[in-house]
Motif scaffolding. Structure first.
Motif, mmCIF file in Angstrom:
data_model
loop_
_atom_site.group_PDB
_atom_site.id
_atom_site.type_symbol
_atom_site.label_atom_id
_atom_site.label_comp_id
_atom_site.label_asym_id
_atom_site.label_seq_id
_atom_site.Cartn_x
_atom_site.Cartn_y
_atom_site.Cartn_z
ATOM 1 N N UNK A 1 0.825 -1.212 0.000
ATOM 2 C CA UNK A 1 0.000 0.000 0.000
ATOM 3 C C UNK A 1 0.856 1.257 0.000
ATOM 4 N N UNK A 2 2.041 1.174 0.597
ATOM 5 C CA UNK A 2 2.956 2.315 0.558
ATOM 6 C C UNK A 2 3.375 2.606 -0.885
ATOM 7 N N UNK A 3 3.565 1.547 -1.660
ATOM 8 C CA UNK A 3 3.954 1.720 -3.064
ATOM 9 C C UNK A 3 2.818 2.387 -3.841
ATOM 10 N N UNK A 4 1.575 1.980 -3.541
ATOM 11 C CA UNK A 4 0.421 2.605 -4.190
ATOM 12 C C UNK A 4 0.398 4.098 -3.874
ATOM 13 N N UNK A 5 0.667 4.463 -2.622
ATOM 14 C CA UNK A 5 0.642 5.867 -2.226
ATOM 15 C C UNK A 5 1.791 6.638 -2.868
ATOM 16 N N UNK A 6 2.939 6.001 -3.031
ATOM 17 C CA UNK A 6 4.066 6.653 -3.712
ATOM 18 C C UNK A 6 3.689 6.990 -5.149
ATOM 19 N N UNK A 7 3.091 6.022 -5.835
ATOM 20 C CA UNK A 7 2.681 6.263 -7.216
ATOM 21 C C UNK A 7 1.532 7.274 -7.283
ATOM 22 N N UNK A 8 0.661 7.255 -6.290
ATOM 23 C CA UNK A 8 -0.441 8.214 -6.271
ATOM 24 C C UNK A 8 0.078 9.637 -6.186
ATOM 25 N N UNK A 9 1.176 9.817 -5.457
ATOM 26 C CA UNK A 9 1.786 11.143 -5.377
ATOM 27 C C UNK A 9 2.407 11.569 -6.690
ATOM 28 N N UNK A 10 2.927 10.610 -7.446
ATOM 29 C CA UNK A 10 3.580 10.916 -8.723
ATOM 30 C C UNK A 10 2.577 11.123 -9.856
ATOM 31 N N UNK A 11 1.441 10.430 -9.766
ATOM 32 C CA UNK A 11 0.440 10.477 -10.842
ATOM 33 C C UNK A 11 -0.918 10.852 -10.244
ATOM 34 N N UNK A 12 -1.211 12.144 -10.148
ATOM 35 C CA UNK A 12 -2.460 12.597 -9.519
ATOM 36 C C UNK A 12 -3.705 12.021 -10.212
ATOM 37 N N UNK A 13 -4.702 11.753 -9.436
ATOM 38 C CA UNK A 13 -6.021 11.288 -9.881
ATOM 39 C C UNK A 13 -6.046 9.824 -10.300
ATOM 40 N N UNK A 14 -5.119 9.399 -11.196
ATOM 41 C CA UNK A 14 -5.212 8.022 -11.705
ATOM 42 C C UNK A 14 -3.917 7.600 -12.382
ATOM 43 N N UNK A 15 -3.667 6.274 -12.400
ATOM 44 C CA UNK A 15 -2.536 5.716 -13.144
ATOM 45 C C UNK A 15 -2.835 4.249 -13.438
ATOM 46 N N UNK A 16 -2.309 3.701 -14.553
ATOM 47 C CA UNK A 16 -2.581 2.300 -14.907
ATOM 48 C C UNK A 16 -1.658 1.340 -14.176
ATOM 49 N N UNK A 17 -2.196 0.169 -13.850
ATOM 50 C CA UNK A 17 -1.422 -0.935 -13.303
ATOM 51 C C UNK A 17 -1.612 -2.141 -14.229
ATOM 52 N N UNK A 18 -0.506 -2.862 -14.471
ATOM 53 C CA UNK A 18 -0.557 -4.024 -15.353
ATOM 54 C C UNK A 18 -0.323 -5.300 -14.551
ATOM 55 N N UNK A 19 -1.177 -6.293 -14.782
ATOM 56 C CA UNK A 19 -1.037 -7.608 -14.158
ATOM 57 C C UNK A 19 -0.949 -8.630 -15.284
ATOM 58 N N UNK A 20 0.278 -8.946 -15.701
ATOM 59 C CA UNK A 20 0.479 -9.788 -16.862
ATOM 60 C C UNK A 20 0.621 -8.939 -18.112
ATOM 61 N N UNK A 21 0.717 -9.577 -19.278
ATOM 62 C CA UNK A 21 0.963 -8.833 -20.515
ATOM 63 C C UNK A 21 -0.256 -8.113 -21.074
ATOM 64 N N UNK A 22 -1.453 -8.508 -20.644
ATOM 65 C CA UNK A 22 -2.644 -7.960 -21.305
ATOM 66 C C UNK A 22 -3.666 -7.332 -20.367
ATOM 67 N N UNK A 23 -3.570 -7.579 -19.050
ATOM 68 C CA UNK A 23 -4.573 -7.064 -18.126
ATOM 69 C C UNK A 23 -4.104 -5.736 -17.526
ATOM 70 N N UNK A 24 -4.780 -4.669 -17.883
ATOM 71 C CA UNK A 24 -4.468 -3.347 -17.324
ATOM 72 C C UNK A 24 -5.680 -2.838 -16.548
ATOM 73 N N UNK A 25 -5.406 -2.191 -15.424
ATOM 74 C CA UNK A 25 -6.445 -1.618 -14.574
ATOM 75 C C UNK A 25 -6.096 -0.162 -14.303
ATOM 76 N N UNK A 26 -7.033 0.730 -14.559
ATOM 77 C CA UNK A 26 -6.810 2.138 -14.248
ATOM 78 C C UNK A 26 -7.121 2.350 -12.771
ATOM 79 N N UNK A 27 -6.105 2.649 -11.985
ATOM 80 C CA UNK A 27 -6.252 2.832 -10.546
ATOM 81 C C UNK A 27 -6.580 4.300 -10.251
ATOM 82 N N UNK A 28 -7.785 4.567 -9.729
ATOM 83 C CA UNK A 28 -8.169 5.948 -9.423
ATOM 84 C C UNK A 28 -8.162 6.145 -7.910
ATOM 85 N N UNK A 29 -7.737 7.348 -7.479
ATOM 86 C CA UNK A 29 -7.518 7.572 -6.051
ATOM 87 C C UNK A 29 -7.861 9.001 -5.632
#
Length: 467
Positions: A70-98
């Motif tokens: 969760x600390x890593x999520x918060x680090x990325x949230x600080x770098x990318x305001x509002x939203x950023x994509x996360x990839x799980x495998x080569x084809x599954x992407x999830x837009x993480x909104x915060x």
């Protein structure tokens, strides 16, 4: 004769070549499909920069389950305001909104839960409210809503209080001996005992039985294995997961969970059958969840099938005790870390009790400071740190960025609750954030511990307020 004798060998060689060619064709098709899906995913996330991802495993290795994810999520949230994509495998992407503004845009729609992560729960929980979508979800929600009416919940206070007293009696023994113990396991048994009494009118005695409760252990194992399956890309295949050691453990734990709920339903049906045969009208003081499941009828006088009942019992049994136990345990932890607030809660509750040993329904609105502490703990440690939805149509956020149809959006509840642009000193335990005048200044989507709906929060409030 020589021709005939060599024929089987030729056929065998031909068969091996065909199998090899077929396997190569299948593998090529899978690779092409993954590449097409990856390219489509990259295009859909073009407007949203994010942390670099490995082309094959995405960000999977970034989440080591070492207590710092969760600390890593918060680090990325600080770098990318509002939203950023996360990839799980080569084809599954999830837009993480915060951010509340983004969350509001999504949660005010009727978009369904995603059909990827939630599908891993189906072999365990069936097609219940947690994973069902569309008309089935709306129908079940409508049929089960009476089970969360205040008049149904009121009698639960005493039942939960009785279960809590059993837990506290056990803690007294530890207190006198000075022996340490794992609090979460005790709270889990208490919430399971409570949900069995409240929802199924069943005295399980699970708190006093010796040894590890097999159902509790099965729930632990199933939660862990669902997480493992999501993180390990090959396990997304039903066949590979089924043949794996993790798949075997999952099926074993699921059988234990299913047997537990099947026994609850079987006992209730036996009681109902005896009462019907003997013409007994049971004078119960309240309806429980299982009563409502068995008697629910829609406008066409159609009830729930046996399969639907089992799925809803499995879902309610799990969600009714596990997330509640997590929330209560973190409340105890946060109060213990902040003794000045703990003392204020104690004084407030003792004043309301006025010599009683049990909280009544009417007392729940007389403990505002305790309620603020509960909410602050849920902000810092939400029992469900994230949820996800799959878009059936394009979605445009307030800043003009658009996500196309078919994309999966993850709502980081933890990320929203710890967003420094919304909450001042977000890591500080400060119950006064929830004073009415402070709440009025914030977006209602800044605090969403139970995003799926307010009725879940009603039962949770009853369960945690009587501690």
């Amino acid at each position: 004769m020589q021709l005939y004798s060599s024929l089987p060998l030729s056929l065998e060689s031909l068969s091996v070549n065909h199998v090899f060619a077929l396997a190569l064709l299948v593998c090529s098709a899978i690779v092409v499909k993954l590449l097409v899906m990856r390219r489509r995913g990259i295009r859909s996330m073009e407007a949203f920069p994010g942390p670099p991802a490995h082309w094959l495993i995405g960000h999977v290795k970034e989440f080591r389950q070492d207590g710092h994810d969760l600390e890593k999520i918060m680090k990325w949230s600080g770098q990318y305001p509002f939203a950023f994509p996360l990839w799980f495998g080569p084809s599954l992407s999830i837009l993480n909104i915060h951010h509340p503004s983004y969350v509001k845009t999504l949660l005010t729609t009727t978009e369904p839960k995603d059909d990827y992560a939630y599908k891993f729960f189906i072999p365990w929980l069936g097609d219940g409210l947690l994973v069902s979508t569309g008309q089935k979800w709306f129908r079940h929600r409508r049929l089960l809503t009476p089970g969360f009416h205040y008049d149904v919940l009121k009698p639960y206070v005493k039942l939960v209080s009785d279960s809590t007293k059993v837990m506290l009696d056990k803690w007294e023994v530890y207190g006198k001996s000075g022996e340490s113990f794992e609090l979460f396991k005790h709270v889990s048994l208490m919430t399971l005992d409570s949900i069995m009494k409240c929802a199924f009118s069943c005295n399980s005695n699970c708190q006093t039985d010796s040894g590890t409760n097999p159902y509790i252990q099965a729930v632990y194992d199933l939660c862990h294995l669902v997480n493992v399956r999501f993180r390990v890309f090959p396990y997304h295949s039903k066949a590979i997961f089924h043949l794996s050691p993790h798949g075997y453990k999952f099926r074993k734990a699921a059988r234990i969970a299913h047997n537990h709920t099947a026994e609850v339903i079987r006992k209730r049906k036996e009681v109902l059958k005896i009462e019907e045969e003997q013409g007994i009208v049971k004078n119960k003081r309240y309806l429980d969840f299982l009563d409502i499941l068995l008697s629910a009828r829609d406008e066409h006088q159609q009830g729930l099938s046996d399969e639907d009942i089992r799925a809803e019992v499995d879902t309610f049994m799990f969600e009714g005790h596990d997330t509640t136990a997590s929330g209560i345990s973190w409340i105890f932890y946060n109060l213990a870390c902040n003794p000045e607030h703990q003392e204020k809660c104690r004084e407030e509750i003792l004043q309301v009790l006025d010599g009683k040993d049990t909280v009544d329904w009417e007392d729940l609105n007389k403990i505002p400071y305790t309620t603020m502490c509960i909410k602050e703990s849920l902000r810092l440690c939400p029992p469900v740190p994230g949820i996800s939805r799959k878009l059936t149509k394009p979605l445009t956020f307030f800043d003009g960025r658009t996500v196309p149809e078919g994309c999966t959006i993850g709502v980081s509840i933890y990320g929203i609750h710890m967003n420094a642009s919304v909450w001042e000193n977000p890591y500080l335990f400060d119950p006064l954030r929830f004073l009415p005048e402070n709440v009025a200044e914030r977006s209602p989507h800044a605090f969403v511990p139970f995003s799926a709906g307010p009725r879940k929060g009603r039962l949770f409030k009853v369960l945690i307020s009587v501690q």
